[in-house]
Scaffold this motif. Structure first.
Motif, PDB file in Angstrom:
ATOM      1  N   ALA A  70       0.888  -1.076   0.049  1.00 11.16           N
ATOM      2  CA  ALA A  70      -0.145   0.108   0.049  1.00 11.16           C
ATOM      3  C   ALA A  70       0.779   1.210  -0.148  1.00 11.16           C
ATOM      4  CB  ALA A  70      -0.886   0.109   1.175  1.00 11.16           C
ATOM      5  N   MET A  71       0.337   2.467  -0.231  1.00  9.61           N
ATOM      6  CA  MET A  71       0.966   3.494  -0.202  1.00  9.61           C
ATOM      7  C   MET A  71       0.150   4.791   0.455  1.00  9.61           C
ATOM      8  SD  MET A  71       2.969   5.482  -3.324  1.00  9.61           S
ATOM      9  CE  MET A  71       1.518   6.301  -4.006  1.00  9.61           C
TER      10      MET A  71
ATOM     11  N   ALA B  74      17.031   9.625  -4.239  1.00 14.95           N
ATOM     12  CA  ALA B  74      15.671   9.665  -3.528  1.00 14.95           C
ATOM     13  C   ALA B  74      15.931   8.625  -2.545  1.00 14.95           C
ATOM     14  CB  ALA B  74      14.694   9.187  -4.178  1.00 14.95           C
ATOM     15  N   ASP B  75      15.559   9.156  -1.023  1.00 17.96           N
ATOM     16  CA  ASP B  75      15.483   8.098  -0.162  1.00 17.96           C
ATOM     17  C   ASP B  75      14.579   7.192  -0.078  1.00 17.96           C
ATOM     18  OD1 ASP B  75      15.849   7.200   2.359  1.00 17.96           O
ATOM     19  OD2 ASP B  75      15.589   9.042   3.696  1.00 17.96           O
ATOM     20  N   ARG B  76      14.742   5.984  -0.335  1.00 15.51           N
ATOM     21  CA  ARG B  76      13.995   4.877  -0.408  1.00 15.51           C
ATOM     22  C   ARG B  76      13.289   4.447   0.725  1.00 15.51           C
ATOM     23  NH1 ARG B  76      17.437   5.965  -4.945  1.00 15.51           N
ATOM     24  NH2 ARG B  76      16.769   4.590  -6.842  1.00 15.51           N
ATOM     25  N   ARG B  77      14.019   4.777   1.887  1.00 15.30           N
ATOM     26  CA  ARG B  77      13.260   4.266   2.956  1.00 15.30           C
ATOM     27  C   ARG B  77      12.133   4.940   3.109  1.00 15.30           C
ATOM     28  NH1 ARG B  77      17.946   6.796   6.903  1.00 15.30           N
ATOM     29  NH2 ARG B  77      17.844   8.362   5.164  1.00 15.30           N
ATOM     30  N   ILE B  78      11.573   6.008   2.807  1.00 19.20           N
ATOM     31  CA  ILE B  78      10.398   6.439   3.052  1.00 19.20           C
ATOM     32  C   ILE B  78       9.285   5.707   2.078  1.00 19.20           C
ATOM     33  CG2 ILE B  78      11.190   8.749   3.905  1.00 19.20           C
ATOM     34  CD1 ILE B  78      10.432   9.823   1.027  1.00 19.20           C
TER      35      ILE B  78
ATOM     36  N   GLY C 161       8.898   2.203   4.325  1.00 16.50           N
ATOM     37  CA  GLY C 161       8.331   2.557   5.773  1.00 16.50           C
ATOM     38  C   GLY C 161       8.854   1.724   6.723  1.00 16.50           C
ATOM     39  N   ASP C 162       7.899   0.879   7.493  1.00 16.90           N
ATOM     40  CA  ASP C 162       8.275  -0.291   8.312  1.00 16.90           C
ATOM     41  C   ASP C 162       8.916  -1.197   7.867  1.00 16.90           C
ATOM     42  OD1 ASP C 162       7.354   1.592  10.482  1.00 16.90           O
ATOM     43  OD2 ASP C 162       5.363   0.821  10.460  1.00 16.90           O
ATOM     44  N   ALA C 163       8.883  -1.356   6.641  1.00 18.66           N
ATOM     45  CA  ALA C 163       9.382  -2.747   6.038  1.00 18.66           C
ATOM     46  C   ALA C 163      10.775  -2.623   5.672  1.00 18.66           C
ATOM     47  CB  ALA C 163       8.734  -3.005   4.605  1.00 18.66           C
ATOM     48  N   PHE C 164      11.379  -1.283   5.794  1.00 16.69           N
ATOM     49  CA  PHE C 164      12.817  -1.243   5.566  1.00 16.69           C
ATOM     50  C   PHE C 164      13.637  -2.151   6.207  1.00 16.69           C
ATOM     51  CE2 PHE C 164      16.880   1.226   4.896  1.00 16.69           C
ATOM     52  CZ  PHE C 164      17.019   1.302   3.606  1.00 16.69           C
TER      53      PHE C 164
END
Length: 465
Positions: free
Chosen positions: A381-382, A432-436, A439-442
């Motif tokens: 989801a996003m 780009a900061d892929r962490r965002i 999210g919690d899955a990183f």
């Protein structure tokens, strides 16, 4: 930077000794600097990116991919899977040094099971391949706005379609993946087999292996109510405010975008569009004809110059957004927004008035896009309700810096409404900061990357560490 002209014989670089080892093992399945096909082999769809890996491998079977991965690791090289190169700028973020690009362009094919409403898709296949195979069965798929985008890269990075507000992200349609892992093994990952890997690849994509096929669910639509509304850009303030108000109450059956297009004076464009700036609303409404007409009525009251919304074959939806049909040099930027107040519409109009930008866009998301799936993967989801997106062309290498600045400035105009979210399929380089996006899955993705690829063999457009 755009691809340079074909290298002259005098300027041809010497092949890396490790690449020569690949040639000895793989023969014509690998292309090296100095080969006649080198410039064509390394050229991605986004030709604004000058890819210069150690070598380009071109498998035709899953077994070829196994051999390529084993040969690359034995030579001390990394592996970067690439189906079409639409995300070439994002891949360039991770660098091409010590890397073999595995081009899956020759690994294409689709098999449809019309009873189960599924398709098995080879790793280099495009959405056009899927639509051609599914249409005779009255089925379609959660494709994006361009038919020449790869199924694997798009789906496994999330995937936003004109079905998304009703059916969610395309990644949730993936039932199983067959991939070659860092140890050169060909494995199947699904909810029942290698479930941790299946969770990771649904979002982590090429960071976990070279995807040679995937099985996807299909949608039961033979036709859809879809199209576009177009006005001169002078009407943009009125149209943009009406669309923003409309999206606040529209049902989830409607997925649309609002765009200002600054069209160059090109002979291939219709005369009434060439050199003009226009404002466009396009998308799909998954309703009966009468119900869809009722949904669109407030927009049609604005008397568009062109109105193509109608019942069309589902395969025609891929053409509605009018993405360029041929490789194009471009740079883009995007951000996710959680609201669209009047000041944000002012920002959209300011960005759209910059004729350096080819396109300034707002995509309406929310609905099923924002709802996590219980059995989903790393991305299911996003967050957010809109995406702000800017695109401009890079006709010559010298224009790259200015083009990049222009799209960044356009997206920065929306900064008061940015949220910590990312549409991974929209990431086009630029650090780009892929962490965002994860999210919690990183954190778990990083742990699984170290487990499945401890030597960091795979270099991906969406790195997970």
């Amino acid at each position: 930077m755009t691809l340079s002209d074909t290298t002259t014989d005098a300027a041809r670089p010497e092949a890396d000794p490790r690449a020569n080892r690949l040639r000895a093992h793989l023969g014509s399945r690998v292309v090296l600097p100095g080969d006649a096909e080198w410039d064509l082999a390394r050229m991605p769809w986004n030709v604004a990116v000058d890819q210069r890996p150690v070598a380009v491998a071109r498998p035709e079977t899953a077994e070829d991919v196994v051999e390529i991965v084993r040969a690359a690791t034995a030579a001390g090289l990394r592996v970067a899977p690439q189906s079409t190169g639409h995300a070439a700028a994002a891949l360039a973020d991770t660098g091409h040094a010590d890397t073999v690009i595995v081009s899956l362009a020759r690994l294409r094919g689709v098999t449809v099971d019309p009873v189960a409403r599924t398709a098995r898709v080879l790793g280099g296949s495009h959405w056009n391949d899927v639509l051609e195979a599914t249409a005779p069965h009255g089925l379609t798929a959660p494709h994006g706005s361009a038919g020449d985008v790869s199924v694997a890269g798009y789906s496994l990075s999330g995937g936003l379609s004109f079905y998304a507000r009703t059916h969610g992200l395309a990644v949730n349609f993936v039932r199983a993946v067959q991939l070659v892992t860092a140890d050169g093994a060909l494995v199947r990952a699904s909810a029942e087999e290698n479930s941790d890997l299946f969770w990771a690849v649904r979002g982590g994509s090429g960071a976990f292996g070279v995807v040679v096929s995937l099985e996807i669910d299909l949608l039961p639509y033979a036709d859809v109510y879809a199209g576009m509304l177009l006005w001169d850009a002078a009407r943009a303030p009125e149209v943009a405010r009406a669309w923003a108000a409309w999206t606040a109450t529209v049902p989830e059956s409607a997925t649309t975008t609002l765009r200002i297009l600054n069209l160059p004076p090109l002979p291939e464009l219709p005369p009434f569009l060439s050199g003009r700036s226009v404002v466009v609303i396009d998308g799909a409404v998954l309703e009966t004809d009468d119900a869809a007409a009722a949904v669109l009525a407030p927009l049609r009251e604005l008397a568009p110059e062109m109105d193509t919304f109608a019942r069309i074959p589902a395969a025609g939806l891929v053409a509605v957004h009018m993405d360029p049909p041929q490789p194009t040099p471009a740079v883009t930027a995007h951000a996710v927004l959680d609201e669209l107040p009047d000041d944000a519409i002012d920002a959209f109009l300011r960005a759209g008035s910059n004729r350096e930008l080819f396109m300034t866009e707002l995509r309406h998301i929310g609905g099923a896009v924002a709802r996590p799936v219980a059995a989903g993967g790393a991305v299911s989801a996003m967050r957010g309700r809109y995406i702000s997106h800017a695109v401009t062309m890079v006709p010559v290498p010298e224009a790259a810096a200015g083009a990049d600045a222009a799209v960044r400035e356009a997206v920065a105009l929306f900064s008061p409404w940015h949220i910590d979210a990312l549409a991974l399929t929209f990431v086009d380089g630029g650090g780009a900061d892929r962490r965002i996006g994860y999210g919690d899955a990183f954190a778990r993705l990083g742990e699984l990357k170290r487990r499945f690829d401890p030597a960091a063999v795979f270099s991906a457009a969406q790195p997970v560490t």
